[in-house]
Scaffold this motif. Sequence first.
Motif, PDB file in Angstrom:
ATOM      1  N   VAL A 153     -58.181 -28.493  44.029  1.00 42.34           N
ATOM      2  CA  VAL A 153     -58.982 -29.331  44.615  1.00 42.34           C
ATOM      3  C   VAL A 153     -60.130 -29.783  43.762  1.00 42.34           C
ATOM      4  CG1 VAL A 153     -60.015 -30.152  46.603  1.00 42.34           C
ATOM      5  CG2 VAL A 153     -58.298 -28.237  46.750  1.00 42.34           C
ATOM      6  N   PHE A 154     -60.312 -31.049  43.578  1.00 45.00           N
ATOM      7  CA  PHE A 154     -61.443 -31.586  42.804  1.00 45.00           C
ATOM      8  C   PHE A 154     -62.062 -32.501  43.395  1.00 45.00           C
ATOM      9  CE2 PHE A 154     -63.542 -34.175  39.727  1.00 45.00           C
ATOM     10  CZ  PHE A 154     -63.954 -33.423  38.645  1.00 45.00           C
ATOM     11  N   VAL A 155     -63.342 -32.435  43.672  1.00 44.94           N
ATOM     12  CA  VAL A 155     -64.436 -33.394  44.343  1.00 44.94           C
ATOM     13  C   VAL A 155     -65.238 -33.820  43.324  1.00 44.94           C
ATOM     14  CG1 VAL A 155     -66.014 -33.476  46.066  1.00 44.94           C
ATOM     15  CG2 VAL A 155     -64.137 -32.128  46.606  1.00 44.94           C
ATOM     16  N   GLU A 179     -66.198 -25.269  56.849  1.00 46.61           N
ATOM     17  CA  GLU A 179     -66.139 -23.934  56.891  1.00 46.61           C
ATOM     18  C   GLU A 179     -65.038 -23.277  55.736  1.00 46.61           C
ATOM     19  OE1 GLU A 179     -65.875 -21.838  60.271  1.00 46.61           O
ATOM     20  OE2 GLU A 179     -67.585 -22.887  61.271  1.00 46.61           O
ATOM     21  N   ASN A 180     -63.980 -24.401  55.235  1.00 46.79           N
ATOM     22  CA  ASN A 180     -63.189 -23.962  54.297  1.00 46.79           C
ATOM     23  C   ASN A 180     -63.628 -24.526  52.881  1.00 46.79           C
ATOM     24  OD1 ASN A 180     -62.264 -26.473  54.101  1.00 46.79           O
ATOM     25  ND2 ASN A 180     -60.770 -26.447  55.902  1.00 46.79           N
ATOM     26  N   GLU A 181     -62.761 -23.977  51.787  1.00 44.03           N
ATOM     27  CA  GLU A 181     -63.306 -24.010  50.426  1.00 44.03           C
ATOM     28  C   GLU A 181     -63.368 -25.663  50.274  1.00 44.03           C
ATOM     29  OE1 GLU A 181     -64.435 -22.105  48.447  1.00 44.03           O
ATOM     30  OE2 GLU A 181     -63.848 -20.267  49.146  1.00 44.03           O
ATOM     31  N   ALA A 198     -66.103 -36.771  37.453  1.00 49.25           N
ATOM     32  CA  ALA A 198     -66.959 -35.781  37.022  1.00 49.25           C
ATOM     33  C   ALA A 198     -67.267 -35.011  38.549  1.00 49.25           C
ATOM     34  CB  ALA A 198     -68.319 -36.048  36.606  1.00 49.25           C
ATOM     35  N   GLY A 199     -67.023 -33.726  38.508  1.00 49.18           N
ATOM     36  CA  GLY A 199     -67.431 -33.170  39.896  1.00 49.18           C
ATOM     37  C   GLY A 199     -67.056 -31.666  39.910  1.00 49.18           C
ATOM     38  N   PHE A 200     -66.731 -31.035  40.789  1.00 45.87           N
ATOM     39  CA  PHE A 200     -66.367 -29.691  41.259  1.00 45.87           C
ATOM     40  C   PHE A 200     -65.052 -29.244  41.138  1.00 45.87           C
ATOM     41  CE2 PHE A 200     -71.016 -29.824  42.653  1.00 45.87           C
ATOM     42  CZ  PHE A 200     -71.496 -29.240  41.703  1.00 45.87           C
ATOM     43  N   SER A 201     -64.566 -28.058  40.861  1.00 47.82           N
ATOM     44  CA  SER A 201     -63.093 -27.977  40.926  1.00 47.82           C
ATOM     45  C   SER A 201     -62.813 -26.596  41.868  1.00 47.82           C
ATOM     46  CB  SER A 201     -62.550 -27.903  39.601  1.00 47.82           C
ATOM     47  OG  SER A 201     -61.080 -27.496  39.733  1.00 47.82           O
ATOM     48  N   PHE A 202     -61.757 -26.362  42.303  1.00 47.62           N
ATOM     49  CA  PHE A 202     -61.268 -25.112  42.968  1.00 47.62           C
ATOM     50  C   PHE A 202     -59.813 -25.137  42.966  1.00 47.62           C
ATOM     51  CE2 PHE A 202     -59.404 -23.326  46.838  1.00 47.62           C
ATOM     52  CZ  PHE A 202     -59.812 -22.039  46.899  1.00 47.62           C
TER      53      PHE A 202
END
Lengths: 283, 167
Positions: free
Chosen positions: B80-82, B32-34, B14-18
């Motif tokens: 990218v998923f964190v 400083e990057n995504e 579970a987390g955030f995606s870009f």
Amino acid sequence: MLDLEAIARSIDFIEANLRQPITVAEMADAVSYSLFHFSRTFSQITHHTPYDYLMRRRLAEAARELCYTRRQIIDIAFDYQFNNPETFSRAFKRVYGIQPSQARRGANLAARRLMPRLTLAHLEHLNKGPYLRPILQPIGPLRLAGVMTLVDGDLPTIITRLWETVERVFAHRGKAAQPDRYGILIDAADWDGEVDLYLAAIVVDEAEPIDPAWVEKHIPASQAVRFIHKGPTADLPLTLDFIYHTWQPRSGVQLAKPWIIEHYPADPANDERDVSILAENTV
Amino acid sequence: MEPRIIEQSQLTLAGFSFYGNPFQVSGFWTEENEIGRMWKRFGAYCAANQKLLSAIAVQGIAHELHIYHPDTPTTGEFEVFVGFEATRIDGVPLELSIKLLPPARYAVFTLHGRQIASDWSKMIQEWAAKTGHQLANTHSIQRYDDRFKGLDRVDESTLDAYIPLKA
């Protein structure tokens, strides 16, 4: 240094294949990097992602052909790997603000707006340090007086010669203090053809009479975006390329006036100088 | 660099995606990057919701996934998923996305210090070519635990890279 050379080699590969359907994975392969590491390293060194660089260079070369040849727009679009004219038009408008057909009909599209290929000299210049980071700061009002010339050859050579002339004139001015010195590169888009002018000038007081041989220019109180150029005048075009083709498209900042303003340090031995642009809505 | 080969059961994160090229702003190992910005968001969210997350998160371990899409070779863009490993889905807050990774065989490479910032993907490709292992090339996982000391102390850090192998 190894990475700089590898990225320069990858740019050679891109430039040789602008008209071919190349992928970022193939660019990475060309220099034996993994896709991820290549993408990160390319962005770190050039300040463009590999795909962004490829697309901007394709558009620049396509724009050049539009302006200077009579080839069909659709042929140019396909040549540079745009699947259809609509995709080409959208990308072209996004970067240059006009349709390809307008560029073909002679709308003003200065050569300076076409991104040049990045060379190893560009990469070395960009990676000298963090000095190219922009700083927003006010400039003016300034009353400048000096000598202006047409830039009809190599810009660094012209700047150097003009300042030699100006220094001789200033030497007879009879004031003890060294004045603040400014150079302004002006894109005179309203002239026929692509014409740049360069003004080498000093700051003069409101009351000071101006020699009739000099031209006078006023910089109003404005908001400027300032960069620090480090290195000889010969490298100035590298800084200008960074401002026009890397920083400005990403920042979205529009120029209030088509001027590049150099501010020279008082110490002639100092190889750093301010290079500023005037941002829109601030003049 | 010899990996461990493991069989991993289904992983629920579970987390955030870009999705995109996360190096548009900066390619440095930086916040400083995504990727860096997403880690900051993730860290801030976890800190603000500790109590809520303690019921559903495996503590002390965070994951960064890179997921390759059909466009990835062409454009260099990827996902990218964190996130953290979730012990159950029903309690995952709305703000977080869920990623289910099916059971798979992974080669686990432990990276130390400067190896972390090096082109280790290339080294892994060379390892696969040498040993005859087939890489799935679908995604990769970086697993961060208390051995990772932060971007400013990469030299003292260790992380595990999970590389999926073809069945």
